[in-house]
Scaffold this active site. Sequence first.
Site, PDB file in Angstrom:
ATOM      1  N   ARG A 262      78.855  74.784   7.762  1.00  0.00           N
ATOM      2  CA  ARG A 262      79.163  74.698   9.196  1.00  0.00           C
ATOM      3  C   ARG A 262      78.811  76.003   9.892  1.00  0.00           C
ATOM      4  O   ARG A 262      79.098  77.084   9.394  1.00  0.00           O
ATOM      5  CB  ARG A 262      80.640  74.365   9.404  1.00  0.00           C
ATOM      6  CG  ARG A 262      81.024  73.039   8.765  1.00  0.00           C
ATOM      7  CD  ARG A 262      82.431  72.614   9.045  1.00  0.00           C
ATOM      8  NE  ARG A 262      82.756  71.386   8.316  1.00  0.00           N
ATOM      9  CZ  ARG A 262      83.933  70.787   8.330  1.00  0.00           C
ATOM     10  NH1 ARG A 262      84.927  71.303   9.035  1.00  0.00           N
ATOM     11  NH2 ARG A 262      84.136  69.674   7.638  1.00  0.00           N
ATOM     12  N   ARG A 277      87.860  80.431   7.475  1.00  0.00           N
ATOM     13  CA  ARG A 277      86.824  79.812   8.292  1.00  0.00           C
ATOM     14  C   ARG A 277      85.466  80.319   7.834  1.00  0.00           C
ATOM     15  O   ARG A 277      85.023  81.392   8.232  1.00  0.00           O
ATOM     16  CB  ARG A 277      87.060  80.117   9.779  1.00  0.00           C
ATOM     17  CG  ARG A 277      86.315  79.189  10.728  1.00  0.00           C
ATOM     18  CD  ARG A 277      86.708  79.482  12.161  1.00  0.00           C
ATOM     19  NE  ARG A 277      88.115  79.187  12.395  1.00  0.00           N
ATOM     20  CZ  ARG A 277      88.592  77.984  12.694  1.00  0.00           C
ATOM     21  NH1 ARG A 277      87.780  76.954  12.792  1.00  0.00           N
ATOM     22  NH2 ARG A 277      89.882  77.800  12.900  1.00  0.00           N
ATOM     23  N   GLU A 349      95.906  73.996   8.628  1.00  0.00           N
ATOM     24  CA  GLU A 349      95.287  72.738   8.203  1.00  0.00           C
ATOM     25  C   GLU A 349      94.559  72.885   6.872  1.00  0.00           C
ATOM     26  O   GLU A 349      93.810  73.836   6.659  1.00  0.00           O
ATOM     27  CB  GLU A 349      94.286  72.262   9.264  1.00  0.00           C
ATOM     28  CG  GLU A 349      93.568  70.977   8.896  1.00  0.00           C
ATOM     29  CD  GLU A 349      92.268  70.784   9.651  1.00  0.00           C
ATOM     30  OE1 GLU A 349      91.397  70.047   9.145  1.00  0.00           O
ATOM     31  OE2 GLU A 349      92.107  71.376  10.739  1.00  0.00           O
ATOM     32  N   SER A 352      92.293  66.693   6.790  1.00  0.00           N
ATOM     33  CA  SER A 352      92.309  65.860   7.987  1.00  0.00           C
ATOM     34  C   SER A 352      91.877  64.463   7.576  1.00  0.00           C
ATOM     35  O   SER A 352      90.785  64.287   7.033  1.00  0.00           O
ATOM     36  CB  SER A 352      91.358  66.436   9.047  1.00  0.00           C
ATOM     37  OG  SER A 352      91.478  65.747  10.266  1.00  0.00           O
ATOM     38  N   ARG A 391      90.785  76.535   1.067  1.00  0.00           N
ATOM     39  CA  ARG A 391      92.095  76.688   1.695  1.00  0.00           C
ATOM     40  C   ARG A 391      93.217  76.428   0.697  1.00  0.00           C
ATOM     41  O   ARG A 391      94.300  77.003   0.813  1.00  0.00           O
ATOM     42  CB  ARG A 391      92.204  75.777   2.914  1.00  0.00           C
ATOM     43  CG  ARG A 391      91.269  76.212   4.036  1.00  0.00           C
ATOM     44  CD  ARG A 391      91.604  75.613   5.367  1.00  0.00           C
ATOM     45  NE  ARG A 391      90.784  76.198   6.421  1.00  0.00           N
ATOM     46  CZ  ARG A 391      91.019  76.100   7.722  1.00  0.00           C
ATOM     47  NH1 ARG A 391      92.081  75.428   8.141  1.00  0.00           N
ATOM     48  NH2 ARG A 391      90.219  76.665   8.600  1.00  0.00           N
TER      49      ARG A 391
END
Length: 427
Positions: A262, A277, A349, A352, A391
């Site tokens: 990403r 991130r 988070e 999801s 994460r």
Amino acid sequence: MLDIKWIRDNPEALDEALKKRSAEPLSATLLAMDDKRRAAIQTLQDMQSRRNSASKEIGAAMAQKNTELAEKLKAEMASLKDAMPAAEQEEREAVAALDDALSRIPNIPLDDVPVGKDEHDNVVARTIGQKPGWNHPAKEHFEIGEALGYMDFERAAKLSGARFTVLTGPLARLERALGQFMLDMHTTEHGYTEVSSPLMVRDEAMFGTGQLPKFAEELFRTTDGRWLIPTAEVTLTNLVSAETLEQEKLPLRFTALTPSFRSEAGSAGRDTRGMLRQHQFWKCELVSITDAESSIAEHERMTECAENVLKRLGLHFRTMTLCTGDIGFSARKTYDIEVWLPGQDAFREISSCSVCGDFQGRRMNARYRGKDEKALRFVHTLNGSGVAVGRCLIAVLENYLNEDGSVTIPDALVPYMGGITRIERAS
């Protein structure tokens, strides 16, 4: 993608749904574009019909030796022939304009999704477990990893720039162990089929799951026009693109452990330190392909599968129902699972899970046939993280930190760590 026929029958419902997503009403614009498309199609069809009938009339006039009428009809045919390319172009442009507009409209939220503007309006669905009971000071994962000597951001920056990490020794093994643990759990306990799929895809695959055309800036593209996947959702969901499935074979459940890529466009200044991130990270993805009647129940099931990973690792977490202003482009409803990070003193988070209805099925032209039905229906799709490996590694480091700086390995991971029960400082 939404159905223009549904929009024509329910313009107010579309505008109300967009309002809930804090977007401007679009029904009037879309219906005007559809009117233009329909008019262009009708004009071209009328011209084609007249051309066909005039051709027959010429034959009849010639048979009756009516030269004057035949010549008049031939002149009309020539005029139609000259006009048709422009009509065909007008039709193509009208169809393309409407398709492009429809491709940029987000999905319609389910009625039970809480209405809100952003993440501050999300609702806690449930909270599982407890915060760690130890009394020593908490630390963030990058402090722990660097102190152990197995997490290196400087060398990662030398190799690739910002938002990359080099893990070595037992932390590299812990990352691998987490991924394998998740994959084994989902395949042996949750009924998902493991898939090894490409990491680069064509435009059509990105369009099918909704990343294109709207979110191109968030992706990485190769010099030959392929895209690096931002999530294995893209490949797993598109396995059924342009296919017709039999309803009795549904649901299909797929899982894959892959890197995700990403660009993190728009995230400048957010989580710049550490691994939260990254431009590249590992994730265990879950995808389900279902019929229309099963997708809501499948959403609850998928979310529970992701939660089970954190339960087995003994991590404290909460599951959030995202509000209308925070759900993703393709989603009708989303649960975010947020794990407790003592170093940040916050939930973050880690998964999801979304149900998309037939939104992606329509974009992919993926359909199913009921046992007693002649008409085909678009499949329903779901996707979720089961879970993000990086994460999860962060959560293990921060929640299993010992007072001496070492990190205890959760019992579920010990077999994957070759029996290692603790990560200690490199000597």
